[in-house]
Scaffold this motif. Structure first.
Motif, PDB file in Angstrom:
ATOM      1  N   VAL A  45      92.870 -18.148  34.563  1.00 34.08           N
ATOM      2  CA  VAL A  45      93.139 -16.754  34.204  1.00 34.08           C
ATOM      3  C   VAL A  45      94.353 -16.242  34.979  1.00 34.08           C
ATOM      4  N   LYS A  46      94.861 -15.073  34.552  1.00 34.03           N
ATOM      5  CA  LYS A  46      96.036 -14.483  35.196  1.00 34.03           C
ATOM      6  C   LYS A  46      95.691 -13.792  36.508  1.00 34.03           C
ATOM      7  N   SER A 167      86.666 -16.946  32.122  1.00 35.45           N
ATOM      8  CA  SER A 167      87.925 -16.863  31.373  1.00 35.45           C
ATOM      9  C   SER A 167      87.712 -16.397  29.934  1.00 35.45           C
ATOM     10  N   THR A 190      87.508 -11.896  37.561  1.00 39.42           N
ATOM     11  CA  THR A 190      88.564 -12.667  36.915  1.00 39.42           C
ATOM     12  C   THR A 190      88.866 -12.079  35.548  1.00 39.42           C
ATOM     13  N   THR A 191      90.150 -12.058  35.178  1.00 44.10           N
ATOM     14  CA  THR A 191      90.526 -11.479  33.892  1.00 44.10           C
ATOM     15  C   THR A 191      91.951 -11.867  33.510  1.00 44.10           C
ATOM     16  N   ASP A 192      92.226 -11.870  32.215  1.00 41.42           N
ATOM     17  CA  ASP A 192      93.591 -12.001  31.696  1.00 41.42           C
ATOM     18  C   ASP A 192      94.179 -10.653  31.322  1.00 41.42           C
ATOM     19  N   ASP A 193      93.382  -9.599  31.431  1.00 50.49           N
ATOM     20  CA  ASP A 193      93.790  -8.264  31.019  1.00 50.49           C
ATOM     21  C   ASP A 193      94.481  -7.557  32.184  1.00 50.49           C
ATOM     22  N   ASP A 194      95.772  -7.258  32.021  1.00 50.37           N
ATOM     23  CA  ASP A 194      96.527  -6.620  33.095  1.00 50.37           C
ATOM     24  C   ASP A 194      95.961  -5.256  33.468  1.00 50.37           C
TER      25      ASP A 194
END
Length: 360
Positions: A45-46, A167, A190-194
């Motif tokens: 993830v980001k 993820s 954890t997240t990919d959402d800014d």
């Protein structure tokens, strides 16, 4: 006594803590940021936002996804109470859906019937390190415009077709001492959402982006450099720990007597990392009878969890009925977790099997 769990702490962790102590920078700082980057990369993830424990990770994740008073969050009642309690913390209502008897995780077939106009999120729990059916859950969430908060407190390295827990939606992990890796105490989102990541960072540190300038109400949910240093030393060991747990589970599943216990089920295409090795004790043998037998012969065990959330006193007083989720209620009477940690020797595994067999 063979313990049910044992933290695997070595010289690397001790030396990492001493370096932080010698640095004088004990609170949240660069070591936390380094641990966050390592865990984000591991999960694919980001962003990873470290918190003080797994419960605060869930709390922050719900708030960062905009869950609040009057909202409903669908989850399962067969879990540690923190999963549902964090929904209460933000003023929302936990709505329970029963579990699948094979995986002990939320049953996707029952989710849509529980959705109402107030539903804002689904919180699947990867119980014991066994992944929930995330493909189906994500499809339901997308169809109804719902957030997904993964309670991955027990799922460090759990996978579905190579995609790791944490993820899929917004992931929440715990680093309590009994988990597959530990920071002593700690959690992470954890997240990919800014936007979710930015909101989570604000919330965990009193709503501050710049010191002493508070943009919103926040909390003191930060991880310290001391805890993060332990986590950084544990990260290179995580896959080895997981593989050892899987190997231990494979041995137990191949050798435990089927007439006494039903061993854990693993769906094709999934990676169960066996935070717990949880069996069902088959009638007519009583679970507590087998547990007493194990204790008497030097084998530790534990019941995760003897009382489903909807039957806890707090929830009964709030008006939840004490029945209506038969698979969760049956699991609470039958489950028993046996030692599975990486510190077990071959002799320990053989002893566990022998003691269970001796109850036949």
């Amino acid at each position: 006594m063979i313990p049910i769990a044992r933290p695997m702490i070595g010289d690397e962790e001790k030396e990492a803590v001493l370096r932080v102590l010698d640095s004088g920078q004990l609170a949240q700082g660069s070591v936390v940021a380094e641990f966050e980057a390592a865990f984000a990369e591991y999960c694919g993830v980001k962003h990873a936002i470290a918190t003080s424990n797994g419960t605060t990770a869930l709390h922050v994740a719900l708030l960062a996804n905009g869950i609040g008073p009057g909202d409903e969050v669908i989850t399962a009642p067969f879990t540690f109470i923190a999963s549902a309690n964090t929904v209460l913390y933000v003023g929302a209502k936990p709505v329970f859906v029963d579990i699948d008897p094979g995986s002990f995780n939320i049953d996707p077939d029952q989710i849509e019937a529980a959705i109402t106009p107030r539903t804002k999120a689904i919180m699947p729990i990867h119980l014991y390190g066994n992944p929930a059916e995330m493909g189906r859950i994500m499809e339901i969430a997308e169809r109804h415009g719902l957030a997904v908060i993964e309670d991955a407190a027990q799922a460090h390295g759990t996978e579905i077709d190579g995609k790791r827990a944490g993820s899929w939606g917004t992931g929440c992990f715990s680093f309590y001492p009994t988990k597959n890796i530990t920071t002593g105490e700690g959690g992470i989102v954890t997240t990919d959402d800014d936007c979710v990541a930015d909101r989570a960072r604000l919330l965990r540190a009193h709503g501050m982006r710049v010191r002493y300038y508070h943009e919103t109400m926040g909390y003191n949910f930060r991880m310290t450099n001391i805890h993060a240093a332990i986590g950084l030393a544990q990260m290179p060991k995580l896959e080895g720990f997981n593989e050892r747990r899987i190997a231990n589970a494979t041995y137990l599943s191949e050798h435990l007597p089927e007439e006494i216990v039903q061993v854990p089920q693993v769906r094709p295409g999934t990676r169960h990392i066996f935070h717990q090795y949880t069996v069902r004790v088959r009638p007519p043998l009583e679970r507590d009878e087998l547990r007493a037998h194990l204790t008497a012969h030097g084998v530790g065990s534990e019941v995760y969890y003897p009382v489903p959330v909807h039957q806890q006193q707090l929830y009964r007083e709030m008006g939840y009925k004490g029945e209506g989720f038969p698979e969760s209620e049956r699991a609470s009477r039958e489950v028993l977790s046996l030692p599975i940690h990486p510190g077990l020797s071959q002799g320990d595994l053989e002893m566990i099997v022998a003691v269970v067999k001796s109850k036949a």
